[in-house]
Design a protein around this motif. Structure first.
Motif, mmCIF file in Angstrom:
data_model
loop_
_atom_site.group_PDB
_atom_site.id
_atom_site.type_symbol
_atom_site.label_atom_id
_atom_site.label_comp_id
_atom_site.label_asym_id
_atom_site.label_seq_id
_atom_site.Cartn_x
_atom_site.Cartn_y
_atom_site.Cartn_z
ATOM 1 N N ARG B 174 -43.183 -55.562 17.657
ATOM 2 C CA ARG B 174 -42.224 -55.836 16.780
ATOM 3 C C ARG B 174 -41.534 -53.997 16.568
ATOM 4 N NH1 ARG B 174 -46.044 -58.031 11.722
ATOM 5 N NH2 ARG B 174 -46.899 -56.462 12.379
ATOM 6 N N LEU B 175 -40.332 -54.394 15.711
ATOM 7 C CA LEU B 175 -39.411 -53.608 15.863
ATOM 8 C C LEU B 175 -39.723 -52.497 15.093
ATOM 9 C CD1 LEU B 175 -36.039 -55.140 14.779
ATOM 10 C CD2 LEU B 175 -37.034 -54.419 16.895
ATOM 11 N N GLY B 176 -39.887 -50.973 15.588
ATOM 12 C CA GLY B 176 -40.342 -49.625 15.300
ATOM 13 C C GLY B 176 -41.873 -49.616 15.534
ATOM 14 N N ASP B 177 -41.845 -49.872 16.142
ATOM 15 C CA ASP B 177 -43.551 -49.797 17.208
ATOM 16 C C ASP B 177 -43.313 -48.760 18.482
ATOM 17 O OD1 ASP B 177 -44.885 -51.167 15.125
ATOM 18 O OD2 ASP B 177 -45.836 -53.436 16.280
ATOM 19 N N LYS B 178 -44.325 -48.237 18.466
ATOM 20 C CA LYS B 178 -44.389 -47.204 19.587
ATOM 21 C C LYS B 178 -45.508 -48.240 21.404
ATOM 22 C CE LYS B 178 -42.934 -42.818 17.571
ATOM 23 N NZ LYS B 178 -41.973 -42.956 17.770
ATOM 24 N N ILE B 179 -44.656 -47.377 22.053
ATOM 25 C CA ILE B 179 -44.657 -47.751 23.312
ATOM 26 C C ILE B 179 -45.158 -46.173 24.600
ATOM 27 C CG2 ILE B 179 -44.879 -49.556 25.334
ATOM 28 C CD1 ILE B 179 -42.875 -51.587 23.967
ATOM 29 N N ARG B 180 -46.451 -46.699 24.822
ATOM 30 C CA ARG B 180 -46.600 -45.895 25.956
ATOM 31 C C ARG B 180 -45.841 -45.668 27.380
ATOM 32 N NH1 ARG B 180 -50.187 -41.533 25.125
ATOM 33 N NH2 ARG B 180 -51.133 -42.342 24.373
ATOM 34 N N LEU B 181 -45.287 -45.795 28.090
ATOM 35 C CA LEU B 181 -44.988 -46.033 29.177
ATOM 36 C C LEU B 181 -45.612 -44.499 30.238
ATOM 37 C CD1 LEU B 181 -40.984 -46.496 28.871
ATOM 38 C CD2 LEU B 181 -42.967 -48.130 29.042
ATOM 39 N N GLY B 182 -46.886 -45.348 31.153
ATOM 40 C CA GLY B 182 -46.902 -44.155 32.236
ATOM 41 C C GLY B 182 -46.352 -44.611 33.484
ATOM 42 N N THR B 183 -45.949 -43.753 34.505
ATOM 43 C CA THR B 183 -46.046 -44.146 35.579
ATOM 44 C C THR B 183 -47.531 -43.777 36.571
ATOM 45 O OG1 THR B 183 -45.629 -41.766 36.479
ATOM 46 C CG2 THR B 183 -43.761 -43.071 35.636
ATOM 47 N N VAL B 184 -47.472 -44.598 37.819
ATOM 48 C CA VAL B 184 -48.122 -43.928 38.682
ATOM 49 C C VAL B 184 -48.460 -42.489 39.241
ATOM 50 C CG1 VAL B 184 -48.809 -46.245 40.010
ATOM 51 C CG2 VAL B 184 -47.210 -44.697 40.482
ATOM 52 N N ASP B 185 -47.875 -42.004 39.093
ATOM 53 C CA ASP B 185 -48.419 -40.303 39.132
ATOM 54 C C ASP B 185 -49.184 -39.684 37.875
ATOM 55 O OD1 ASP B 185 -47.127 -40.938 41.737
ATOM 56 O OD2 ASP B 185 -44.736 -40.459 40.387
ATOM 57 N N GLY B 186 -48.545 -40.576 37.194
ATOM 58 C CA GLY B 186 -49.597 -40.240 35.605
ATOM 59 C C GLY B 186 -48.513 -39.619 34.668
ATOM 60 N N ARG B 187 -47.232 -39.536 34.831
ATOM 61 C CA ARG B 187 -46.558 -38.685 34.011
ATOM 62 C C ARG B 187 -46.268 -40.029 32.476
ATOM 63 N NH1 ARG B 187 -44.295 -37.137 37.802
ATOM 64 N NH2 ARG B 187 -43.268 -38.757 38.800
ATOM 65 N N GLU B 188 -45.625 -39.370 31.523
ATOM 66 C CA GLU B 188 -46.003 -40.375 30.565
ATOM 67 C C GLU B 188 -44.974 -40.130 29.656
ATOM 68 O OE1 GLU B 188 -49.744 -40.001 28.419
ATOM 69 O OE2 GLU B 188 -50.363 -41.746 29.249
ATOM 70 N N ALA B 189 -44.587 -41.763 28.842
ATOM 71 C CA ALA B 189 -43.049 -41.012 27.560
ATOM 72 C C ALA B 189 -43.835 -41.887 26.559
ATOM 73 C CB ALA B 189 -41.891 -41.428 28.518
ATOM 74 N N MET B 190 -42.876 -42.030 25.717
ATOM 75 C CA MET B 190 -43.997 -42.586 24.261
ATOM 76 C C MET B 190 -41.955 -43.014 23.926
ATOM 77 S SD MET B 190 -46.674 -42.583 23.058
ATOM 78 C CE MET B 190 -46.732 -43.083 21.264
ATOM 79 N N VAL B 191 -42.107 -44.318 23.554
ATOM 80 C CA VAL B 191 -40.581 -44.737 23.263
ATOM 81 C C VAL B 191 -40.337 -45.501 22.303
ATOM 82 C CG1 VAL B 191 -39.581 -44.887 25.173
ATOM 83 C CG2 VAL B 191 -40.846 -46.894 24.817
#
Lengths: 229, 404
Positions: B174-191
């Motif tokens: 829902r709005l305000g929740d965090k999602i972790r984005l990860g690439t195949v190379d293993g880099r990550e970002a939290m949005v």
């Protein structure tokens, strides 16, 4: 009067019909109509009366010979020229009045002038009304022609034939379809206009009593003029 | 009133049944043409709008890197060259390219983006997504997402992210929740989910994750880069031409929406041709109707026409009388037909509507359509009257009067 040029002169008119089997309907007709004459054209059915009338009326072209109307030779005129000459010189009265049913009495009388000039004028309407009054239909000016009796319709047709002051009126059995009294009235009208306006009339008729009241009688038989010329 | 008009109008008025018949033919014809055009144009416009709602008109990317055999041709050890996996690459000097393409006539807006595949995870849920890093202002100028936001707002600055409704449901965010984005190379970002959109397209709703340009640049290791430049053009059907122009100008690969959606365009074109076919046959049927009724009327009136000719009406005037009849019927019929067509169209539009209240069959009633249909109907009337009118003008007065 005899010295005035003829209103209509027909010289050696021959008319053939048919392409393969040629039927000669007129065998060299010569005649003259002088100003102010009221001439009857008589003859049995199939003698060529109507064909001759159509040729004089420029509705049909002769195979040979020529028609001169009011000094103007119609030979060699194209369709538009014939229409113009017809409009200027000739008036028609047909056996079955041949008025246009979609129009009123006044409109029918105006028609020749309207058709020629393209636009209506107050004078045209005035003249049509005056003519209708002259033929005794002053009370039927705006009546549809379908609402008129046979005699009344034929009187409208007479008025229409005179509307543009033609020098020659061609009448094809104008009384053929009327009872004796109406026939008498219509003939009297033609005679009156003939006297008052000096209009020349050529009247095709079967009726001997009508013919004998004309100035001159032309008889046509088998495509030839037999008497009167 | 000119003689021809007077007689023509009188004849139209007198022959009520005939006039009504041909007027009905013209009206029905015109209304069918208007209805059909409005419906098909409307459907096409809404299809295109739907398609372009989530697509840029033109997309620019760097050319693929193609592997070439190192050895000369004589050595035939390897006969096929495998396509190498394409890394996400930045467009060289993309700021310059951006300036360049923005100046191309017909281009309304240009937006740089970094996009690439990633996995979005939250708790146990794990979904493949297409991460699109964009400059918010420029992106909205190319694809206006704001009206499609169903929750929150369009904010992709910082760690803000905007995701589709489908993805939000799959991940249960829902709005305000965090999602972790990860690439195949293993880099990550939290949005953080700042907004949820619904583009009415399941694929897009379940796959798109819009983040800031900077966020995507670091995720895909393209510092300061942009992998695509997306354009919006003024005239959508000019997109293919502009794509070619831009490709020549920049040396990049430019794909228009028309190329990407070739299937759709083929569909639209065949719809257009079937529309044209139907219209042509309607026109032919209407013309035959008018012509046959007028011919009957000329035959019925031949004695009257003969009288008109005998009392001094030229054949030109007779010709014009019947042409005017045809033309008047065309004009009046097009007015009635336009009204009928409008009523049909609006009725049809209101017949069914989508859940969001928009019509299922949107119609497109443009003034140009009415003008074209009216001009067409008048032309049809005149053209259909030519044969009867010439026939009337050629009548021999003596024969016509005698035999009627």
């Amino acid at each position: 009067m005899a010295d005035a040029p003829p209103v209509c002169r027909v010289e050696g008119v021959v008319k053939d019909y048919g392409d393969g089997v040629v039927t000669r309907v007129l065998h060299g007709i010569d005649l003259e109509l002088r100003a102010g004459e009221l001439v009857a054209l008589i003859g049995p059915s199939g003698s060529g009366k109507s064909t001759l009338l159509n040729i004089i009326g420029l509705l049909d072209r002769p195979t040979a010979g020529r028609v001169v109307l009011g000094g103007r030779d119609a030979t060699g005129l194209d369709d538009a020229g014939l229409t113009a000459l017809r409009g200027r010189t000739l008036g028609f009265i047909f056996q079955f009045h041949h008025l246009l049913p979609a129009f009123t009495a006044t409109e029918n009388v105006m028609l020749p002038a309207y058709a020629e000039q393209g636009f209506p004028t107050a004078a045209m309407r005035q003249r049509a009304r005056a003519l209708l009054e002259a033929v005794g239909l002053g009370h039927k000016l705006d009546a549809r022609v379908t609402e008129l009796s046979g005699g009344q319709q034929q009187r409208v047709a007479v008025a229409r034939a005179l509307a543009h002051e033609p020098r020659l009126v061609l009448a094809d059995e104008p009384t053929g379809n009327l009872d004796t009294e109406a026939a008498h009235e219509v003939f009297a009208l033609m005679r009156r206009f003939n006297r008052e306006r000096h209009t020349t009339f050529l009247v095709v008729t079967h009726d001997g009593r009508i013919a004998e009241r004309c100035d001159r009688v032309l008889e046509i038989l088998d495509g030839r003029i037999r008497a009167g010329e | 009133m000119p003689f021809e008009w007077y007689v023509a109008l009188r004849y139209l008025r007198e022959g009520r049944a005939q006039t009504a018949l041909i007027l009905a033919a013209v009206s029905v014809g015109v209304s069918v043409i208007i209805f059909l055009s409005a419906l098909i144009d409307g459907l096409q416009a809404s299809l295109i709008k739907q398609t372009l709602g989530s697509q840029p008109h033109v997309t620019l990317v760097a050319h693929e890197i193609l592997a070439r055999p190192l050895a000369p041709k004589e050595i035939t050890a390897a006969t096929t060259v495998e396509r190498s996996p394409q890394p996400i690459r930045s467009i060289d000097r993309w700021q310059t390219v951006l300036d360049q393409v923005e100046r191309v006539p017909g281009v309304l807006a240009a937006s740089p983006a970094v996009q690439g595949p990633a996995f979005a995870t939250r708790g146990g849920a794990d979904e493949p997504v297409l991460v699109r890093g964009v400059d918010p202002e420029r992106f909205l100028a190319v694809i206006d997402l704001r009206p499609k936001i169903v929750a929150g707002r369009f904010r992709v600055a910082g760690d803000g992210a905007v995701v589709g409704r489908g993805l939000a449901e799959l991940l249960g965010v829902r709005l305000g929740d965090k999602i972790r984005l990860g690439t195949v190379d293993g880099r990550e970002a939290m949005v953080t989910v700042a907004g949820i959109f619904d583009l009415g397209n399941k694929e897009v709703n379940e796959r798109w994750a819009l983040v800031s340009l900077r966020q995507a640049q670091s995720l895909f290791e393209l510092p300061g880069g942009a992998s695509t430049i997306e354009l919006r053009v003024a005239e959508v059907f000019e997109a293919e031409r502009i794509a070619g122009e831009v490709a020549d100008l920049t040396g990049l690969e430019a794909d228009s929406w028309m190329k990407v959606n070739a299937q759709l365009l083929v569909g639209l074109r065949s719809q257009d041709s079937s529309k044209l076919m139907i219209q042509v046959f309607v026109v032919i049927a209407v013309m035959l109707g008018i012509a046959s009724v007028l011919i009957v009327s000329v035959v019925q009136k031949s004695r009257e026409i003969g009288i008109l000719r005998a009392v001094g009406t030229s054949s030109g005037r007779v010709l014009r009388i019947f042409l005017i009849e045809g033309g008047v019927v065309g004009v009046v019929g097009s007015l009635v037909g336009s009204a009928l067509g409008t009523v049909f169209s609006l009725f049809f539009e209101h017949l069914a509507s989508n859940p969001d209240g928009s019509p299922t069959f949107p119609v497109d009633l443009r003034p140009g359509l009415f003008l074209a249909a009216s001009a067409l109907a008048t032309g049809i009337g005149l053209l259909a009257a030519v044969v009867p009118a010439r026939r009337a003008a050629r009548l021999d007065p003596a024969t016509a009067i005698r035999h009627g």
